[in-house]
Scaffold this active site. Sequence first.
Site, PDB file in Angstrom:
ATOM      1  N   ARG A 236      57.032 -13.636  60.414  1.00 34.59           N
ATOM      2  CA  ARG A 236      58.164 -14.504  60.302  1.00 34.59           C
ATOM      3  C   ARG A 236      57.399 -15.954  60.385  1.00 34.59           C
ATOM      4  O   ARG A 236      56.531 -16.176  61.278  1.00 34.59           O
ATOM      5  CB  ARG A 236      59.056 -14.343  61.416  1.00 34.59           C
ATOM      6  CG  ARG A 236      59.911 -13.018  61.598  1.00 34.59           C
ATOM      7  CD  ARG A 236      60.575 -12.506  60.354  1.00 34.59           C
ATOM      8  NE  ARG A 236      61.795 -13.395  60.093  1.00 34.59           N
ATOM      9  CZ  ARG A 236      62.420 -13.030  59.025  1.00 34.59           C
ATOM     10  NH1 ARG A 236      62.034 -12.444  58.134  1.00 34.59           N
ATOM     11  NH2 ARG A 236      63.655 -13.707  59.201  1.00 34.59           N
ATOM     12  N   GLU A 265      61.454 -21.638  53.543  1.00 36.20           N
ATOM     13  CA  GLU A 265      60.987 -20.924  52.134  1.00 36.20           C
ATOM     14  C   GLU A 265      62.090 -21.307  51.149  1.00 36.20           C
ATOM     15  O   GLU A 265      63.243 -21.409  51.372  1.00 36.20           O
ATOM     16  CB  GLU A 265      60.861 -19.650  52.597  1.00 36.20           C
ATOM     17  CG  GLU A 265      59.810 -19.084  53.463  1.00 36.20           C
ATOM     18  CD  GLU A 265      59.762 -17.580  53.674  1.00 36.20           C
ATOM     19  OE1 GLU A 265      60.471 -16.773  53.175  1.00 36.20           O
ATOM     20  OE2 GLU A 265      59.118 -17.251  54.489  1.00 36.20           O
ATOM     21  N   HIS A 284      56.203 -14.780  50.437  1.00 39.67           N
ATOM     22  CA  HIS A 284      57.039 -13.904  50.998  1.00 39.67           C
ATOM     23  C   HIS A 284      57.201 -12.558  50.285  1.00 39.67           C
ATOM     24  O   HIS A 284      58.320 -11.823  49.935  1.00 39.67           O
ATOM     25  CB  HIS A 284      58.534 -14.207  51.442  1.00 39.67           C
ATOM     26  CG  HIS A 284      59.023 -13.468  52.527  1.00 39.67           C
ATOM     27  ND1 HIS A 284      59.868 -14.041  53.465  1.00 39.67           N
ATOM     28  CD2 HIS A 284      59.090 -12.346  52.818  1.00 39.67           C
ATOM     29  CE1 HIS A 284      60.317 -13.404  54.308  1.00 39.67           C
ATOM     30  NE2 HIS A 284      59.919 -12.098  54.049  1.00 39.67           N
TER      31      HIS A 284
END
Length: 323
Positions: A236, A265, A284
Amino acid sequence: MTAPLILVSDCDLPGTVIEDTLRQAGLRAERAASGSIDDLAVLGADAEGLVVQWAHITADVMDRMPNLRIISRVGIGYDMVDVAAATARGIAVANTPSYCIEEVAAHTIAMIMTQARGLPAYDRAVRAGTWKAVDARPLAVRPSTTTVAVLGFGRIGSIVARGCRALGFRVVVADPYAAPDAVREAGCELVEIPDAVAQADLLTLHVPLTDATRHLIDGPALATMKQGAVIVNTCRGPLIDEEALAASLRAGHLGAAALDVFAGEPLADDSPLRDLEQVLLTPHAAWYSPEALADLPVHAADNIIRFLAGESVPIVNPAYAAR
């Protein structure tokens, strides 16, 4: 008898697999126009289940959904859900912890090895016309003389730790919930978090994002790390203070970082991380494989189906049942 209504707050995965899976199980399923509190309230007043990917599910949202019994997260992390508020209201929160274990562990080890062998710097040098084996940056290590510190010994962290041991690295693990025998059986050494950070040549993060772990790796923590150490984060983004990380890299204290997750993000265009050559960036993507993409929405829907049927699901707040 009317079937329970399940609301999907948001999902950027292709198709309607979540809704299709729920309907095939005999449930009603609707998708909100957006993840806003007002849009959720339009359909959610009668919803008994909620499937969420990125929308923030706050206490106010839950109060607009008085019949809600379970929230299922499309993914492993669940920091977008106010778990304490859910627990106080007797609402179960479930995640999908098993859909991408192999993928994230493999991505993490790939990042560790890419940095441990200086591959990005070698690649840039060869493309620039330099052919020199002894100029790897930041590292070109011998595993047996190199310490990998793994923060978190859960499903993914334990695989990463075992994988690094198999490659010959010394591995230390910091996890207050890990069984000491399991860590020893993996060939690793159990230490406290500050000791793991200070001993690491390569530090990899595998802990949940909570109030206690937000900015776990901040300026003071970075200052305790070895000169030239490397940080890997596929967990994270907010576990790391990105400004402090960028400052440490610019100052030459840290050697490099490999990051798949970020505080915001997509990564902002003006993020200082974009301008640092010693930072390896991926979008990601550690979770991704075609198989994981197919499994994820099914797992999220199955949590709802099984919970309503009285079956066991991966609940992250078991105390909800006492409310």
